[in-house]
Design an enzyme around this catalytic site. Sequence first.
Site, PDB file in Angstrom:
ATOM      1  N   HIS A   1       3.712  -2.078   2.984  1.00 51.85           N
ATOM      2  CA  HIS A   1       3.697  -0.734   2.406  1.00 51.85           C
ATOM      3  C   HIS A   1       4.985  -0.468   1.625  1.00 51.85           C
ATOM      4  O   HIS A   1       6.068  -0.862   2.055  1.00 51.85           O
ATOM      5  CB  HIS A   1       3.549   0.323   3.502  1.00 51.85           C
ATOM      6  CG  HIS A   1       2.232   0.262   4.226  1.00 51.85           C
ATOM      7  ND1 HIS A   1       1.982  -0.664   5.208  1.00 51.85           N
ATOM      8  CD2 HIS A   1       1.107   0.996   4.087  1.00 51.85           C
ATOM      9  CE1 HIS A   1       0.735  -0.492   5.654  1.00 51.85           C
ATOM     10  NE2 HIS A   1       0.186   0.508   4.993  1.00 51.85           N
TER      11      HIS A   1
ATOM     12  N   ASP B   1       0.801  -1.227   0.000  1.00 50.85           N
ATOM     13  CA  ASP B   1       0.000   0.000   0.000  1.00 50.85           C
ATOM     14  C   ASP B   1       0.835   1.279   0.000  1.00 50.85           C
ATOM     15  O   ASP B   1       1.990   1.289   0.397  1.00 50.85           O
ATOM     16  CB  ASP B   1      -0.895   0.033   1.247  1.00 50.85           C
ATOM     17  CG  ASP B   1      -2.048  -0.946   1.174  1.00 50.85           C
ATOM     18  OD1 ASP B   1      -1.987  -1.894   0.363  1.00 50.85           O
ATOM     19  OD2 ASP B   1      -3.001  -0.776   1.948  1.00 50.85           O
TER      20      ASP B   1
END
Length: 272
Positions: free
Chosen positions: A242, A94
Amino acid sequence: MSAKVSRRSLLLALGGIGLLAGCGEDHASWHGGDIPGDSRPGDAASPDPSGSPLVIPPANPPTPGVCPSPGGLGPKGPQYTLPCHGTEIALTVDDGPDPAYTPRMLALLAQQGIRATFCMIGRSAAAHPDLVRRVLDGGHHIANHTFSHPMNIAKLPASAVRAEMAKATDAIAKASGNGYRPTLFRAPGGAWSQTVLAQCGTQGLRALDWTVDPRDWSRPGVQHIVSTILKQTHPGSIILEHDGGGNREQTLTALGVVLPRLRDAGYTFAQP
Ligand SMILES: [Zn+2]
């Protein structure tokens, strides 16, 4: 939606947005500083024992187990797992694309032969179209992760939710160079609401959540990220990591340890 309120409170308590405070509340100014990643409450970060050698727990065997229970938003809520009776798991990445970390994430995934799902912020996709194309060229999928990563999309009115989703889809499609339109949507911070889910339906997006979250965005230490993923991953798990929003060195180091071990244990990486 009180759970979402407590999520925010917890993030504040953890200091997860401490750096953000210096940028003001306007999330538009997160670039250059940390943003709170996508986590739910209840899994506080633990510090890395400085200098301690990495302790690598074994991966769980990919044997069928008890399917994790879905979230609390009913049968029309987001997807939390893949089918839990096979060997499939999924890696989701992400808050990119990010010029410092996305290329390194792509290199690691290519080296490991793993395809992932990148949940991109539309504004960042617009700023780095080359990275959008490189992600797609690598065989990865791209999910819509809003245009500006609002702090709590569950509290926004429908018009704002609609705009966040539509602008992100448009930005990703334009950056892709081939009209690629995401079919998945991930709410920042897992902040789902009936309004968010309804807009997903309207815009042809499936709502995607996760089940394994080492809070890598908070830089809890490589040890914590490695242990959390290896101990909590079972068939059907969707792992949250992430590649943007701050320094992701720990994430890359941890995934370099974890991914080959999951693969060698017999897991296969699928895209939701
Ligand atoms: Zn995010």
